[in-house]
Design a protein around this motif. Structure first.
Motif, mmCIF file in Angstrom:
data_model
loop_
_atom_site.group_PDB
_atom_site.id
_atom_site.type_symbol
_atom_site.label_atom_id
_atom_site.label_comp_id
_atom_site.label_asym_id
_atom_site.label_seq_id
_atom_site.Cartn_x
_atom_site.Cartn_y
_atom_site.Cartn_z
ATOM 1 N N UNK A 36 -5.347 8.298 5.150
ATOM 2 C CA UNK A 36 -5.180 6.912 5.575
ATOM 3 C C UNK A 36 -4.757 6.851 7.036
ATOM 4 N N UNK A 38 2.820 6.561 6.784
ATOM 5 C CA UNK A 38 1.822 7.431 6.150
ATOM 6 C C UNK A 38 1.935 8.851 6.681
ATOM 7 N N UNK A 61 -7.839 5.207 0.064
ATOM 8 C CA UNK A 61 -6.961 5.787 -0.955
ATOM 9 C C UNK A 61 -7.691 5.899 -2.284
ATOM 10 N N UNK A 62 -8.444 4.869 -2.654
ATOM 11 C CA UNK A 62 -9.178 4.922 -3.928
ATOM 12 C C UNK A 62 -10.161 6.083 -3.900
ATOM 13 N N UNK A 91 0.827 -1.207 0.000
ATOM 14 C CA UNK A 91 0.000 0.000 0.000
ATOM 15 C C UNK A 91 0.864 1.262 0.000
ATOM 16 N N UNK A 148 -3.117 11.716 0.701
ATOM 17 C CA UNK A 148 -3.314 10.266 0.767
ATOM 18 C C UNK A 148 -2.776 9.738 2.093
ATOM 19 N N UNK A 169 -7.549 0.680 4.331
ATOM 20 C CA UNK A 169 -6.945 1.894 3.781
ATOM 21 C C UNK A 169 -6.977 1.924 2.259
ATOM 22 N N UNK A 170 -7.087 0.753 1.627
ATOM 23 C CA UNK A 170 -7.157 0.740 0.167
ATOM 24 C C UNK A 170 -8.393 1.496 -0.299
ATOM 25 N N UNK A 171 -9.521 1.233 0.341
ATOM 26 C CA UNK A 171 -10.760 1.935 -0.004
ATOM 27 C C UNK A 171 -10.587 3.445 0.166
ATOM 28 N N UNK A 220 -8.368 9.408 -4.331
ATOM 29 C CA UNK A 220 -7.940 9.656 -5.712
ATOM 30 C C UNK A 220 -9.130 10.055 -6.577
ATOM 31 N N UNK A 221 -10.234 9.306 -6.454
ATOM 32 C CA UNK A 221 -11.385 9.619 -7.302
ATOM 33 C C UNK A 221 -11.944 10.998 -6.957
ATOM 34 N N UNK A 253 -10.960 -4.211 -0.185
ATOM 35 C CA UNK A 253 -10.818 -4.741 1.169
ATOM 36 C C UNK A 253 -9.394 -5.119 1.527
ATOM 37 N N UNK A 302 -5.685 -2.425 8.591
ATOM 38 C CA UNK A 302 -4.841 -2.209 7.417
ATOM 39 C C UNK A 302 -5.626 -2.440 6.131
ATOM 40 N N UNK A 303 -6.539 -3.387 6.158
ATOM 41 C CA UNK A 303 -7.213 -3.770 4.904
ATOM 42 C C UNK A 303 -8.170 -2.696 4.398
ATOM 43 N N UNK A 348 2.637 1.054 9.558
ATOM 44 C CA UNK A 348 1.990 1.655 8.391
ATOM 45 C C UNK A 348 1.609 3.101 8.682
#
Lengths: 406, 406, 406
Positions: B240, B20, B258-259, A18, B236, B254-256, B262-263, A103, B251-252, B16
């Motif tokens: 996060x 960040x 970040x996406x 990430x 970002x 943070x992907x959402x 960005x959007x 996820x 941790x799982x 993490x």
């Protein structure tokens, strides 16, 4: 039909991946500065704004429909059968990423990485079309690249598509391998850049009546070289994240990847300085990308009469193809390398034989409906005044007739 | 008296979160470049130096006394009682962070994040006061913001204060939620920027005798847009890290985040380009922050006669308030959203009804003891020569009478 | 012969350390911008290109032979015996890092960190030799520093060498401690910078016939201050990674390190502004490195007549020595601090008594075979035109006779 294995990531690998992905936009910032610095001051604001806009469009279009063609290993896709082997040619995902849980799974990290790397791919044509490509056409062309061409090829490579299957289906090494985007980002972007440069034709004043190219110097060398260093940081992130996601290496392997990236960048930059020194008497500060690239630029400029202000075609296409082939030549694959090299050559053939005609055709069609090149007046004024109505550096005094008659 | 739960972080989450947070200063660098590029060349060194100085003062003042008012969830605080509920209104920590172990605990990571995010908040007024705000006054005003206003409000939100308690005490959703600083950083900073712009009055030449605003163009558009990309990387990290620390996601998740970041950035930038294109005929390269902001800037400049060279008020205050309300409108809270929306509205009311008078009052007082606006001569010379005795670009030839008569 | 303990890292620490190291090149980019901005526009492209080239050469030379002298704790080395104690004075590794697995071990992470930090060390003399040091000589001098001087001293400190052994062999605290490069990067680089400034002599026009120094102003203050912020991000990475690798702290300790780094940077920057304000009437925007540095620069410039355009000697040598001694003065060592302070003093003695003569001697020899200073004409034209044949900003109009008669 042998599906490729789905990678799994430990919690640590997930977190590491990430953060590495978050470094990738620094490469985008770097490329934007390189393109802008290499152009003339009269188009600098246009170049920066275009970079921002194409990154934004690429992310949104990729989100809307790009991912639905690209998909990810082990997720729904369309297959066709040749002999007994099932070949995966395009993903079958919903639009707007519905059905994909963000996820922390490898698929979700892949999507995050793609949102940035598709932005890197669309920046490449921006470099080649600099100073004469209209903003509206750039937006449309970017949408085609990010929404169609890039995801289709990326599916073949990273989404478990037919190029990746060359290993399991035909025994060609591990199938076509591209862990850090040399094909999907560099060559797909670079071939689009070539198409754009062909369609747009050279800038006014680039070639004399006798066909001799004029040197149009970079307007800000500091931006160019600073952009290279930023690019290195982004590429370190991209290469390491790609290896974790697409090759399935563990945390302990990324050190090797980073060391190799640094040594490769150092050798490339130094070789370019030495080669330009030997050929032109002085090292060229705006050229820091390896020996191959120096020769490629000369060949493009003198032989093919392609005007590529950002050097995008030479750097990304030629460098990218070399990167693809180098995997087949030097990778330590269990067994033997001949199959791997063949797989890599098949990939290059798909790029040149399929992606180039496709991306050229799409942009040629676009040019029919929506003139891609700016009007003559725009080039004379500079893209900044013509398309944005404002200059990048309105207070600084600029040589009124610099280099190229307006 | 129902204390809020104290988040815990795994070793991986801790590592993490730490990395960040280290990306956040890139947002500060980006904002500094945006402010500097949007101003005129005669004040560019002043703008950069001011940015560095306020970041430094903010960190030191926050360390000395800011943290003692802000505190952290589950740590000592002062309460008052209404009915049967105990309301936490200010922290009761020692000065100089004595008593807080910087041991990798969530509280210590919060402190690290705060040292940077208070630096982001104090950069916002610098944008609004550009080209006429004296360095000495900036330092004093920054100390008030970083040492008092910011930590007080941040305690209410992130320190387990009364806004955060609205959920447990009154059943309003999860209480006021701000995971990435839209209230504490953006709106608190933005309202201070508004106060400063009011107190300083517009730059000489910004408004004609008839009250029509003049456009004073950005002196370096490349800095502005490059700053936006750097800002994205920092944000970002901030979004996060904030979610890990203040919402307790794993941790799982943070992907959402970040996406979404960005959007959101891509949509905002693109919308601003489209809206400026529709309204003014050409897209505005120095405006890349969303549709709301474009209208807010017009309203501030034409109706309120507020001169805000960095666009700080529109971007941070208006954008921030929208961000606060959006949580109530769109967040998927178990149960129903009405309570959450009400909590968010209470937060906005506290900002407008309490923080704005407080920050205006403090700066108004300061202005009585120490004139905040530079002398007329300083504005004519430019802040660089007047306050620093040196220019930002001494070798470049500048249009001597650019845009605004000196 | 008491070997020092070999650190071990958990998977999380390994991943964290890796990412932190990837932030270090941002410090290199920052230093390059600082050096370039502080120089004159006529040498800006040269300064940036030189920075890129020395970083590349440093990485390649370090890879080829530097590591073979530096090594890592617990790996093969040469010893000599005094009394009963075995002293480790140089590593005994193969060339080209053969025999070292880049497998995520602490030794491999150390190598990755070194590839970047040797790049930081070689950037320091570039700042001191700015505007008069020939590119060819820079390359040769860099190779000596990165291939010999730096790795030798780094072995003594980080490779388990005799300075690190002062604790186990002589009971001096924990032996010489340098967790973030104040000796190996800053002082070794800074003493080389001093040697270069002595060998090159001042720039034309720096000193009047009466020996009074002229101020040659920075050509772009925005680059200088932006570079400082980038540098901070890189140094946060360097300090944290160094502590994980060389002191063996766990993930939970890096928060303290980052907070200390931020407060130190903030205090240093602010103090410099206050001191320059008190001494010269106005704060100096190009000087943001602490009170000691302000006095050191005056002493070097007025007393020693050393012309150091980048302020490299004052910042890195004086700041670095203070950093070394501060460990002895303030570190909380179990037992007592006197031994630790003595170990630190021995380290400073080794730097001044051994490294300075060595690096001066090597560069003096080099100067005999290959003139290090550019020809008079080159200085008049600027390094850009003379050595690269192109200017950094060819379109901008520059004051033709700025400050110093050409």
């Amino acid at each position: 039909m042998t599906p490729l294995p789905i990678p799994t990531l430990s919690e640590t690998s997930t977190a590491l991946c990430f953060v590495l992905i978050l470094l990738v936009p620094l490469a985008g910032a770097g490329v934007a500065l390189i393109n802008t610095g290499l152009g003339r001051s009269r188009s600098a604001a246009h170049s920066m704004m275009t970079s921002l806009v194409v990154i934004a469009i690429a992310a949104l279009v990729y989100f809307a429909c790009g991912f639905s063609w690209q998909g990810s290993v082990g997720r729904p896709a369309h297959f066709f059968t040749i002999g007994h082997a099932g070949w995966n040619w395009i993903a079958a995902e919903s639009f707007f990423m519905r059905g994909l849980a963000l996820d922390g799974s490898p698929a979700s990290l892949t999507v995050l990485l793609q949102l940035f790397s598709v932005g890197l791919a669309v920046l490449i044509p921006v470099g080649a079309g600099a100073e004469r490509w209209r903003l509206g056409a750039i937006c449309a062309s970017t949408a085609l690249l990010a929404g169609l061409t890039y995801p289709l090829f990326a599916h073949w490579v990273w989404g478990g598509g037919w190029l990746a299957q060359l290993g399991t289906n035909y025994g060609l090494g591990r199938g076509f391998v591209d862990a850090s985007g040399s094909s999907t980002i560099q060559v797909v972007g670079g071939l689009t850049a070539l198409s754009i440069a062909w369609i747009l034709n050279p800038r006014r004043g680039k070639y004399s009546a006798q066909g001799m190219p004029a040197a149009i110097p970079a307007h800000n060398v500091v931006f160019v070289i600073f952009g290279c260093v930023l690019g290195l940081v982004g590429w370190l992130g991209l290469n390491s994240a790609g290896a974790l996601l697409f090759v399935g290496v563990g945390v302990e392997r990324v050190v090797l990847i980073a060391v190799n990236t640094i040594l490769a960048a150092a050798s490339g930059g130094l070789t370019a300085a030495i080669v330009t020194r030997l050929r032109f008497g002085k090292p060229d500060a705006s050229l820091t990308a390896g020996a191959l690239v120096v020769f490629a630029i000369e060949w493009l400029e003198f032989k093919l009469k392609v005007d590529d202000p950002g050097g995008a075609i030479a750097v990304h296409t030629v460098g990218g193809i070399w990167g693809i082939l180098a995997v087949g030549l030097f990778a330590q694959i269990p067994g033997e390398n001949a199959g791997q090299l063949l797989a890599q050559i098949v990939g290059v053939a798909a790029l040149v034989g399929f992606v180039l005609p496709m991306t050229y055709g799409l942009n040629w069609l676009l040019n029919h409906f929506h003139q891609q090149r700016v009007a003559v007046d725009g080039e004379r004024q500079g893209m900044d005044l013509h398309e944005l109505g404002a200059e990048a550096y309105p207070e600084f005094v600029i040589h009124s007739e610099e280099f190229i008659p307006r």
